[in-house]
Design an enzyme around this catalytic site. Structure first.
Site, short mmCIF file in Angstrom:
data_model
loop_
_atom_site.label_atom_id
_atom_site.label_comp_id
_atom_site.label_asym_id
_atom_site.label_seq_id
_atom_site.Cartn_x
_atom_site.Cartn_y
_atom_site.Cartn_z
N GLU A 113 19.48 7.74 20.93
CA GLU A 113 18.53 7.80 22.28
C GLU A 113 18.53 5.61 22.02
O GLU A 113 18.62 5.77 23.63
CB GLU A 113 17.69 7.72 22.12
CG GLU A 113 16.89 8.66 23.98
CD GLU A 113 15.89 7.55 24.05
OE1 GLU A 113 15.23 7.69 25.45
OE2 GLU A 113 15.62 6.78 22.59
N HIS A 114 17.81 5.53 21.77
CA HIS A 114 17.88 3.57 21.99
C HIS A 114 19.25 3.41 21.66
O HIS A 114 19.40 3.03 23.11
CB HIS A 114 16.99 2.94 21.06
CG HIS A 114 17.00 1.69 20.87
ND1 HIS A 114 16.05 0.91 21.56
CD2 HIS A 114 17.84 0.54 20.41
CE1 HIS A 114 16.50 -0.41 21.55
NE2 HIS A 114 17.67 -0.42 20.70
N SER A 141 10.91 -11.82 22.54
CA SER A 141 10.32 -10.49 23.27
C SER A 141 9.20 -10.54 23.38
O SER A 141 9.07 -9.35 24.73
CB SER A 141 10.14 -9.47 22.24
OG SER A 141 12.24 -9.65 21.80
N LYS A 158 0.62 -1.06 0.04
CA LYS A 158 0.00 -0.01 0.18
C LYS A 158 1.09 1.10 0.26
O LYS A 158 0.41 2.08 -0.77
CB LYS A 158 -1.07 -0.39 1.35
CG LYS A 158 -2.61 -0.62 0.81
CD LYS A 158 -3.29 -0.51 2.43
CE LYS A 158 -3.84 -1.58 2.22
NZ LYS A 158 -5.09 -0.95 1.00
N HIS A 208 2.06 7.92 16.26
CA HIS A 208 2.26 6.47 16.10
C HIS A 208 0.69 5.52 15.76
O HIS A 208 -0.40 6.45 16.28
CB HIS A 208 2.43 5.76 17.44
CG HIS A 208 3.89 5.48 18.37
ND1 HIS A 208 3.94 4.86 18.96
CD2 HIS A 208 4.73 6.27 16.82
CE1 HIS A 208 5.38 4.76 19.33
NE2 HIS A 208 6.02 6.40 17.65
N GLU A 211 1.75 -2.29 14.21
CA GLU A 211 1.35 -0.44 14.31
C GLU A 211 2.73 0.04 13.46
O GLU A 211 3.42 0.16 13.49
CB GLU A 211 2.23 -0.84 15.99
CG GLU A 211 3.15 0.89 16.62
CD GLU A 211 4.16 1.20 18.10
OE1 GLU A 211 3.44 1.51 18.80
OE2 GLU A 211 4.86 0.28 17.22
#
Length: 251
Positions: free
Chosen positions: A168-169, A63, A34, A134, A153
């Site tokens: 940052e991660h 996870s 899409k 999000h 998501e």
């Protein structure tokens, strides 16, 4: 239980998990298709591509289990489907902030998609400075024997937002999330700098668009041309006259 029964049970479990996970993979495939169609359509009609790149990922079973345990949820496939809504994730990176909302609108108008939730961390950034849009989107996946409604998501952000979030991660991962207060403040300051850069580039983009609109050189000739897959076509005058003569041709 005999070894043969144990092997058969393991095979059945593996089959069930594989079947469960593959529908999320198929949902991502549908969404990426899409996005590619929207990207090409926008480029052909507006001579501009709002999407820089996309990246998809599936959460690993490990996870997923860790998240179940952290939330004290029941360990079962129905529990996973109902409670873990980011098993399938798609990240869309844009050039400008306005592109984020354009893409959000385009996805919202897709009749086969159901928008479950939108969280706007651009208008309302997180305390650490994180910004992104999000969306939780329910995608129908047509299997051989059923239709599965799969939640994925979608995160939409600018290049600057994505750069900041990635670094940052990495910093949080290195410090095992025990980041000194001084670095937290610097990270937030960096997020504010990224926002300022986004706004400056957005302003330049708008001004350049206005300049382009005001250029009238060869305007008529330009309207007679269109391009598909890097191949340029000219619209014959006879065809233009035929279209203009058609009743309700603009509808």
């Amino acid at each position: 239980m005999s070894p043969q029964d144990q092997i058969a049970q393991f095979k059945q479990l593996k089959h069930t998990i594989t079947r469960f996970m593959m529908v999320y993979k198929f949902a991502l495939d549908e969404m990426e298709t899409k996005i590619e169609i929207l990207k090409e359509e926008f480029h052909l009609l507006h001579d501009y591509n709002p999407i820089e790149h996309t990246k998809s990922r599936l959460k690993s079973p490990e996870s997923i289990m860790n998240k179940l345990f952290r939330k004290n949820l029941e360990v079962s496939l129905p529990s996973i489907k109902n409670n873990i809504r980011d098993i399938a994730g798609l990240r869309i990176t844009c050039s400008f902030i306005s592109d984020i909302y354009k893409i959000c609108d385009m996805l919202t108008r897709q009749s086969d998609l159901t928008i479950l939730e939108i969280k706007d961390y651009i208008k309302n950034p997180k305390p650490n400075g994180y910004q992104s849009l999000h969306m939780l989107i329910e995608v129908p996946v047509f299997m051989s024997d059923r239709v599965e409604k799969v939640c994925i998501e979608v995160q939409i952000r600018t290049i600057a937002m994505d750069f900041w979030a990635s670094l940052e991660h990495k910093i949080f991962y290195k410090y095992n999330e025990a980041v000194p207060e001084r670095l937290l403040q610097e990270l937030k300051s960096a997020a504010e700098s990224a926002t300022a850069l986004d706004r400056q580039m957005e302003r330049l983009h708008v001004e350049m668009g206005e300049i382009k609109e005001n250029q009238v050189l060869d305007a008529e000739e330009e309207l007679r041309r269109f391009r598909i897959d890097n191949q340029q076509f000219n619209i014959p005058s006879a065809l233009l006259e035929l279209i203009e003569a058609e009743p309700n041709s603009d509808k």
